[in-house]
Every structure is written in structure tokens, then in C-alpha cells.
Scaffold this motif. Sequence first.
Motif: not given
Length: 391
Positions: A134-140, A265-269, A287-289
Amino acid sequence: MPWSLKEIRDAIPSHLFIRDTVRGLMYLARDLLLAAAAWSLATYIDPFFKQVHIAELLTPVGAEVARWAACWWFQGLIFTGIWVIGHECGHGAFSDHKIVNDVIGFITHTFLWTPYFSWKISHHRHHSNHASMERDEVYVPKTRSDLGLKKEGHPELDYDEILGDTPIYTLYMLIRQQVLAFPAYLLFNVSGQKTYPKWTNHFDPNSILFTKAQRNVVILSNIGIAFMLWAVSYSSSVWGASEVIKYYGIPWLEVSHWFIMITYLHHTDPILPHYRGKEWNFQRGAAATVDRPILGWQGRFFLHDVAHFHVIHHFFPKMPFYHGPEATEHLKAFIGDYYASSDVPAFVALWNSYNKCQFVEDEGDILFYRDKKGRALRRPADKYRVNTKYE
């Protein structure tokens, strides 16, 4: 995650949080000297390869590529390192002094076409809300409904119809992402928070991204970008557009590529969770990175460890990058299996993540990416699972 942020911080020696302005300035000076040296050496490329005995060794196409490829590679990495210094400034990790952070951050980021204050504001919210749907700014992540997919088990569900791209088309889309994603995010909020209005961008002082109190620094960021438009235009009129592209334009495109590739790649796996509602908290989001040794020694030297030690950066964004390696060892020892890293080669990981991270479900508060066949590599624990079958 059972620990508070204070408990995690207390597990890391206090000296690793100390910011050393002089040390930061030395890193910046090193990067600027490397950039100047690369520019200087580049002026010898054309004269050298125009020598008859050298040109005869290479085909016309080979000579054209060989003379600039190495220069662009290293200048792109050097420029990216300068961008990382600006990123440190945006977090207040470069210096204890806000004025030092903002002056250096504004200059370095403006030089590389990033609206410093505007991006600093939205990036801070990204760190404050990372992995929150709901609140993250990018790679949602896109959801099943965002892609127009029926629920699992629905008789009309056809993954191939919507997600079944050919490898060639997938490669084209991946290259397009690497070249255009950052400008598209700044200009059109591409991959940003979907609840924002349609024309959300980083250049409108009245954008939902900013408060009224932040309006003036957004305008200042815009003035910096306007100056760059003038500077590039003027330089092109003096030295020619082709020279500006060779010495500056292509290395800048590499900055955009490396920045997007690394952060993607840090945020998408497939192993990384996203959260909704009450299941999110700062520690879970941090921790979700995933840490990745992108480019090996080159990534560590030129990119200031930005790829190698990203998890600790999400827990403590004001920690200077040069303390990242030691602090990561303490973090790993304390949080154990909650720490994520991957040694899959960077470009293999990029291809895998782009194909395996297609969407998340519309229901549920703990989510994992699903691939082009609707399969998830991980699933939430039983008490968090939601039946997504068609009924």
C-alpha cells in the motif's frame, strides 16, 4: 521477525554508524579523478585507432566498437559511483552536516540527470515503507487483477495469452526496462505506487509525492535539470552532438542501466515477500531485499559496495557505505535466516527475475511473486495462506 529495530541496531558495533566527512570527500575526489582520467584517455582513442598499422588489424566495424567499448564501460561505472555518492548524501550518510550532504548530493545527481531533492523525498518514503503493497514508492508488484488474469482454477484462465511472450520479445522488453525505467519512473511514476493519480511525477511541485513545505526544493531540483538541458545543448553546439554523446551521453545511459539493474535485483526475486496491512513492519520490509555480488571487484571498487551490501542499507540507511561489509557480518549473525543473499551471476539473475516475478495475488497479507504459469517459488506459512482458487 521477532526483534525490534533497536535490538538489531544494538547487535552492530556503534562505531559503524559514525559518518566521516573527510573519508567521504576522499572517495568523491577519487571518483572525480578517475572520471577526468577516463575523459583524458578517451581523447587519444580516435587518433590512436586512425593509425594505419592499427586500423589494418581490425575490421571497420571492429575498430569502431573496440576504440570506445572499454572507455564507455569504465566511464559508466565511474559515473555510477559518483551517482552512488549522491545517493549517500540523500540519506545523510555522507556527512554529519546536512549542508555538505545537500550541496554535494545536488551537484552530483544533477550532473547525472537526477532531480536530487525530489528523488530524495520519494526515496526516503521507499525506505520507510519498503515491501508494503500500500505504501512503497517503487518496484510495487503488479497483482493478478492488474494483469487481467482470472483466478486460479477459472475455466477461462489462460496464462499464455497474457504472459506468454517469446524469448526475443522478453529480451527486448528487458533491454527497454534497463534503458528507460529510471526516466520513466521520474516522469510517469512507472513501477511506482499504483494508488497515485495518473500524472504523478517528480517534477511537479504540487505532485502528491510532495508536501507544500517541500515545494521550493522540488523547484530547485527542476532548476538543476534545466541547467543540464542548457549545458548539454551548449556543449553540443560547441563540440558537436556526436562528441557529447560519446564522452557523456553513453556513459550516462550506463548509469541509468546499472542503477536500474542493481535496484531491480535488490528488490525483485521469487524468494522475497511483500506485505499488506498489519503484516508489514519496518524490520520485515528491510529484510525483504537481497545482497548480490554484482560485477565482483568492479562493483565493490567503482560502485562503493552498493550492490554487495544492500540489506544493511535498508535497515540503517544513514550508515556510510564503507562500513557496510563489517556491519553486514554482524547483521547476518543476529538475524540468521532472515538475511537474504544470492550469488547467481547478475545477468542470469536479471533474466530469471524478469521471467519469474510477474505478479502477486489480490488476496492475502504475505505475498510472493508468481511466474508466467502462476507458480510461486515460495508460499506463506499455513496460517497466512489464502485460498485463491476460483469458486
